[in-house]
Design an enzyme around this catalytic site. Sequence first.
Site, PDB file in Angstrom:
ATOM      1  N   LEU A   1      15.636  29.065 -14.247  1.00  9.98           N
ATOM      2  CA  LEU A   1      16.833  29.589 -14.122  1.00  9.98           C
ATOM      3  C   LEU A   1      17.212  29.382 -12.712  1.00  9.98           C
ATOM      4  O   LEU A   1      18.530  28.943 -12.272  1.00  9.98           O
ATOM      5  CB  LEU A   1      17.044  31.166 -14.238  1.00  9.98           C
ATOM      6  CG  LEU A   1      17.989  31.898 -14.209  1.00  9.98           C
ATOM      7  CD1 LEU A   1      19.027  31.425 -15.283  1.00  9.98           C
ATOM      8  CD2 LEU A   1      18.017  33.511 -14.367  1.00  9.98           C
ATOM      9  N   VAL A  13      12.820  38.440 -22.275  1.00 10.11           N
ATOM     10  CA  VAL A  13      13.396  37.053 -22.798  1.00 10.11           C
ATOM     11  C   VAL A  13      13.216  36.826 -24.362  1.00 10.11           C
ATOM     12  O   VAL A  13      14.136  36.485 -25.128  1.00 10.11           O
ATOM     13  CB  VAL A  13      12.654  35.847 -21.967  1.00 10.11           C
ATOM     14  CG1 VAL A  13      13.238  34.490 -22.620  1.00 10.11           C
ATOM     15  CG2 VAL A  13      12.939  35.779 -20.576  1.00 10.11           C
ATOM     16  N   ARG A  45       0.810  38.714 -28.913  1.00  9.41           N
ATOM     17  CA  ARG A  45      -0.701  38.962 -28.749  1.00  9.41           C
ATOM     18  C   ARG A  45      -1.383  39.763 -29.635  1.00  9.41           C
ATOM     19  O   ARG A  45      -0.696  40.914 -30.060  1.00  9.41           O
ATOM     20  CB  ARG A  45      -0.877  39.622 -27.138  1.00  9.41           C
ATOM     21  CG  ARG A  45      -0.994  38.329 -26.226  1.00  9.41           C
ATOM     22  CD  ARG A  45      -1.383  39.013 -25.139  1.00  9.41           C
ATOM     23  NE  ARG A  45      -0.733  39.992 -24.374  1.00  9.41           N
ATOM     24  CZ  ARG A  45      -1.179  40.372 -22.859  1.00  9.41           C
ATOM     25  NH1 ARG A  45      -2.242  39.787 -22.385  1.00  9.41           N
ATOM     26  NH2 ARG A  45      -0.534  41.466 -22.219  1.00  9.41           N
ATOM     27  N   TYR A  50       5.192  31.584  -5.973  1.00 10.81           N
ATOM     28  CA  TYR A  50       6.406  30.982  -6.604  1.00 10.81           C
ATOM     29  C   TYR A  50       7.091  29.810  -5.522  1.00 10.81           C
ATOM     30  O   TYR A  50       6.957  29.944  -4.304  1.00 10.81           O
ATOM     31  CB  TYR A  50       7.546  32.323  -6.666  1.00 10.81           C
ATOM     32  CG  TYR A  50       8.430  32.156  -7.700  1.00 10.81           C
ATOM     33  CD1 TYR A  50       8.099  32.089  -8.991  1.00 10.81           C
ATOM     34  CD2 TYR A  50       9.922  31.798  -7.384  1.00 10.81           C
ATOM     35  CE1 TYR A  50       8.949  32.090 -10.119  1.00 10.81           C
ATOM     36  CE2 TYR A  50      10.886  31.867  -8.604  1.00 10.81           C
ATOM     37  CZ  TYR A  50      10.058  31.793  -9.937  1.00 10.81           C
ATOM     38  OH  TYR A  50      11.092  31.644 -10.758  1.00 10.81           O
ATOM     39  N   PHE A  69      12.224  24.935 -18.380  1.00  7.43           N
ATOM     40  CA  PHE A  69      13.627  25.464 -17.875  1.00  7.43           C
ATOM     41  C   PHE A  69      13.157  26.466 -16.606  1.00  7.43           C
ATOM     42  O   PHE A  69      11.994  27.252 -16.608  1.00  7.43           O
ATOM     43  CB  PHE A  69      14.028  26.298 -18.805  1.00  7.43           C
ATOM     44  CG  PHE A  69      15.270  27.133 -18.489  1.00  7.43           C
ATOM     45  CD1 PHE A  69      16.539  26.478 -18.537  1.00  7.43           C
ATOM     46  CD2 PHE A  69      15.347  28.375 -17.935  1.00  7.43           C
ATOM     47  CE1 PHE A  69      17.771  27.042 -18.101  1.00  7.43           C
ATOM     48  CE2 PHE A  69      16.293  29.004 -17.720  1.00  7.43           C
ATOM     49  CZ  PHE A  69      17.630  28.403 -17.623  1.00  7.43           C
ATOM     50  N   MET A 121       2.382  33.164 -18.681  1.00  3.81           N
ATOM     51  CA  MET A 121       1.799  34.471 -18.445  1.00  3.81           C
ATOM     52  C   MET A 121       0.149  34.453 -18.755  1.00  3.81           C
ATOM     53  O   MET A 121      -0.523  35.184 -17.968  1.00  3.81           O
ATOM     54  CB  MET A 121       2.179  35.340 -19.669  1.00  3.81           C
ATOM     55  CG  MET A 121       3.818  35.736 -19.220  1.00  3.81           C
ATOM     56  SD  MET A 121       4.130  36.353 -17.639  1.00  3.81           S
ATOM     57  CE  MET A 121       3.508  37.847 -17.736  1.00  3.81           C
ATOM     58  N   LYS A 154       9.328  47.036 -19.702  1.00  2.00           N
ATOM     59  CA  LYS A 154       9.892  46.541 -18.462  1.00  2.00           C
ATOM     60  C   LYS A 154       9.719  47.545 -17.592  1.00  2.00           C
ATOM     61  O   LYS A 154      10.521  48.414 -18.128  1.00  2.00           O
ATOM     62  CB  LYS A 154      11.084  45.755 -18.608  1.00  2.00           C
ATOM     63  CG  LYS A 154      11.959  45.383 -17.640  1.00  2.00           C
ATOM     64  CD  LYS A 154      11.149  44.194 -16.634  1.00  2.00           C
ATOM     65  CE  LYS A 154      11.135  42.887 -17.358  1.00  2.00           C
ATOM     66  NZ  LYS A 154      10.397  41.937 -16.561  1.00  2.00           N
TER      67      LYS A 154
HETATM   68  N1  LIG Z   1      11.798  29.849 -15.913  1.00  2.00           N
HETATM   69  C1  LIG Z   1      12.703  30.752 -15.574  1.00  2.00           C
HETATM   70  O1  LIG Z   1      13.762  30.556 -15.264  1.00  2.00           O
HETATM   71  C2  LIG Z   1      12.311  32.203 -16.341  1.00  2.00           C
HETATM   72  C3  LIG Z   1      13.195  33.166 -16.205  1.00  2.00           C
HETATM   73  C4  LIG Z   1      13.126  34.395 -16.579  1.00  2.00           C
HETATM   74  C5  LIG Z   1      11.616  34.797 -17.183  1.00  2.00           C
HETATM   75  N2  LIG Z   1      10.905  33.734 -17.030  1.00  2.00           N
HETATM   76  C6  LIG Z   1       9.529  34.119 -17.363  1.00  2.00           C
HETATM   77  O2  LIG Z   1       9.532  34.547 -18.698  1.00  2.00           O
HETATM   78  C7  LIG Z   1       8.327  35.238 -19.052  1.00  2.00           C
HETATM   79  C8  LIG Z   1       8.865  36.718 -19.677  1.00  2.00           C
HETATM   80  O3  LIG Z   1       9.480  37.314 -18.517  1.00  2.00           O
HETATM   81  P1  LIG Z   1      10.097  38.684 -18.813  1.00  2.00           P
HETATM   82  O4  LIG Z   1      10.630  39.538 -17.511  1.00  2.00           O
HETATM   83  O5  LIG Z   1      10.837  38.604 -20.046  1.00  2.00           O
HETATM   84  O6  LIG Z   1       8.757  39.295 -19.244  1.00  2.00           O
HETATM   85  P2  LIG Z   1       8.281  41.054 -19.682  1.00  2.00           P
HETATM   86  O7  LIG Z   1       9.284  41.455 -20.372  1.00  2.00           O
HETATM   87  O8  LIG Z   1       7.715  41.409 -18.099  1.00  2.00           O
HETATM   88  O9  LIG Z   1       6.899  40.897 -20.439  1.00  2.00           O
HETATM   89  C9  LIG Z   1       5.919  40.353 -20.121  1.00  2.00           C
HETATM   90  C10 LIG Z   1       5.365  39.555 -21.204  1.00  2.00           C
HETATM   91  O10 LIG Z   1       4.342  38.742 -20.914  1.00  2.00           O
HETATM   92  C11 LIG Z   1       3.073  39.027 -21.875  1.00  2.00           C
HETATM   93  N3  LIG Z   1       1.878  38.869 -21.039  1.00  2.00           N
HETATM   94  C12 LIG Z   1       1.412  39.411 -20.150  1.00  2.00           C
HETATM   95  N4  LIG Z   1       0.366  39.115 -19.653  1.00  2.00           N
HETATM   96  C13 LIG Z   1      -0.177  38.221 -20.533  1.00  2.00           C
HETATM   97  C14 LIG Z   1      -1.382  37.423 -20.675  1.00  2.00           C
HETATM   98  N5  LIG Z   1      -2.179  37.420 -19.584  1.00  2.00           N
HETATM   99  N6  LIG Z   1      -1.429  36.428 -21.673  1.00  2.00           N
HETATM  100  C15 LIG Z   1      -0.261  36.720 -22.774  1.00  2.00           C
HETATM  101  N7  LIG Z   1       0.984  37.187 -22.325  1.00  2.00           N
HETATM  102  C16 LIG Z   1       0.835  38.106 -21.771  1.00  2.00           C
HETATM  103  C17 LIG Z   1       3.413  40.318 -22.359  1.00  2.00           C
HETATM  104  O11 LIG Z   1       2.944  40.480 -23.673  1.00  2.00           O
HETATM  105  P3  LIG Z   1       2.531  41.856 -24.320  1.00  2.00           P
HETATM  106  O12 LIG Z   1       3.757  42.443 -24.974  1.00  2.00           O
HETATM  107  O13 LIG Z   1       1.481  41.370 -25.114  1.00  2.00           O
HETATM  108  O14 LIG Z   1       1.617  42.715 -22.993  1.00  2.00           O
HETATM  109  C18 LIG Z   1       5.150  40.346 -22.462  1.00  2.00           C
HETATM  110  O15 LIG Z   1       5.619  39.631 -23.556  1.00  2.00           O
HETATM  111  C19 LIG Z   1       7.458  35.398 -17.688  1.00  2.00           C
HETATM  112  O16 LIG Z   1       6.662  34.340 -17.528  1.00  2.00           O
HETATM  113  C20 LIG Z   1       8.891  34.883 -16.761  1.00  2.00           C
HETATM  114  O17 LIG Z   1       8.105  34.514 -15.306  1.00  2.00           O
HETATM  115  C21 LIG Z   1      11.166  32.612 -16.352  1.00  2.00           C
END
Ligand SMILES: NC(=O)c1ccc[n+]([C@@H]2O[C@H](COP(=O)([O-])OP(=O)(O)OC[C@H]3O[C@@H](n4cnc5c(N)ncnc54)[C@H](OP(=O)(O)O)[C@@H]3O)[C@@H](O)[C@H]2O)c1
Length: 383
Positions: A322, A206, A226, A104, A320, A298, A378
Site C-alpha cells: 500500500l 484484510v 490457522r 520495515y 502488493f 505473518m 485488532k
Molecule cells: N502489503 C501491504 O500494503 C499491507 C497492507 C495492510 C496489511 N498488510 C499485511 O496484512 C497482514 C494482515 O494485517 P491485518 O492488520 O489485517 O492483520 P490483523 O487483523 O492484525 O490479524 C493478524 C492476522 O495474522 C494472523 N497471524 C498472526 N500470527 C501468525 C502466524 N505466526 N502465522 C500465521 N498467521 C498469523 C492472524 O491469525 P489468527 O487469527 O489465527 O491469529 C490474523 O489473521 C499483515 O501481514 C500485514 O502486515 C499488508
Amino acid sequence: MASVRLVALKALHGWSIMSSSSLCNHSHSLLRHRTHHHAFSIRPFSAIMSPPSMAVLYDHHGPPDTVTRVVEVPPVELKETDVCVKMLAAPINPSDINRIEGVYPVRPQVPAVGGYEGVGQVHSLGSAVKGISPGDWVIPSPPSSGTWQTYVIKDQSVWHKIDKDTPIEYAATITVNPLTALLMLEDFASLKSGDAIVQNGATSIVGQCIIQLARNRGIRSINIIRDRAGSDKVKEKLKKLGADEVYTESQLEVKNVKALLVNIPEPALGFNCVGGNAASLVLKFLRQGGTMVTYGGMSKKPITVSTSSFIFKDLSLRGFWLQKWMTSDKAKECRKLIDYLLSLVCEGKLTYDMELVPFSDFHTALDKALGNLGSQPKQVIKF
Ligand SMILES: NC(=O)c1ccc[n+]([C@@H]2O[C@H](COP(=O)([O-])OP(=O)(O)OC[C@H]3O[C@@H](n4cnc5c(N)ncnc54)[C@H](OP(=O)(O)O)[C@@H]3O)[C@@H](O)[C@H]2O)c1
C-alpha cells in the site's frame, strides 16, 4: 510539521542545548526550530501552541514491548498551515510493529512516535488554514507516522475530513487494511460475479474485508485459517460475513484440495499474508494461469513454489504494498476510496473484529497485537 514534533521529542530526550550564538550559522532546519523553541524563550505574542501530548515513543528499534514507553511531549508552535488534532483512536497494525522493530523498509527516524493511521478531532488551527474547523473529525490520508499520541500536529494537506457519525474504531482503521483489500481485489485480475478468490489469513482485518468486498461483487471466497481451538466458531463467523468456504490448514492436507470445492469455480486470484505452508495451499487452489498476490508474511516463513506450478499451471506470483501505491498516480483516488469504504461501514456492508482499548492499557494492547496472548481481535487504542 513532523520535524517540529521531532524537535519537541529531541528536547524531551535531553539533546544538548546549544547556545544561540553557536546556532546562528547552523542551517539545519531542525536546529532552527530548536533554537526557536528552546534557546530563546521569547516567541510572538500571537503564537498558537499545541497542548502537551502523551505519546508512545521509541528511541531505538527493537522488540516493541521493550523499546516503547509513554511520555509527555512538550507543546509546539503551530505554523500557519498546521492543524492540531486531538486523537480519538488509532490501531496497532502488524506494520506498526515492524516499523518499531526496524524491519520495515520505510520507517520514521528515531526517536519516533508509533502509529500510522487513526482518527482525531480538530483542536486548533494555524492562522492560514482553510476548509477545516475546530471540532471536525479528520484522518491522515494518505496515512502518516506518529498517530499514537493524544495530539498530532501536521500540515492541513495531510488531513481528510470525515463524517462525525462514523464509529471511531472504523474511522481509525479504514485506510491501511480495508483499502488494501479493495485495491488487491481490483488491481490484479478482472473478476466478475460468479468468479472465486482464495486467501489465507482470512481472520485478519484484510481477510475479513476481502470476504465482504468480494461478496458485494458476487465473487465467491475460499478461506484458509490457522488451526486453533474453537475453529468451528471462527468458521461460522467468517461465513456470516459472506465466506463461501473456510478451511483450517490441516483440513487441506489432502491430495486434491480442489475436490473439496462444490459449486465454486477454481479461483483465478489468491491472496497470501502468511507464507510457508499457508501460501502453498493458496497456490494449490489456483486455476491454470492464476495469480497469487503476497501482501504479508505473518508466519515469517518463505514461500516455496513447486516447479510444476510454473511449468504446468503457469502461475504468476505478484506482490502488493500500500505504501508504494500511495506514491503512485492512482493515489489521487485514495480519499474517494476511503469515503466509499466508510459508506459501506455506515450501510452495515463492511464490518470487522476490533477491541477498543483505553490508552492507559496501551502495553496490554501491544502484548495482544504481538500475539503474546494468542489470537486476538485488532487492538484499537482509544485516547
Ligand atoms: N502489503 C501491504 O500494503 C499491507 C497492507 C495492510 C496489511 N498488510 C499485511 O496484512 C497482514 C494482515 O494485517 P491485518 O492488520 O489485517 O492483520 P490483523 O487483523 O492484525 O490479524 C493478524 C492476522 O495474522 C494472523 N497471524 C498472526 N500470527 C501468525 C502466524 N505466526 N502465522 C500465521 N498467521 C498469523 C492472524 O491469525 P489468527 O487469527 O489465527 O491469529 C490474523 O489473521 C499483515 O501481514 C500485514 O502486515 C499488508
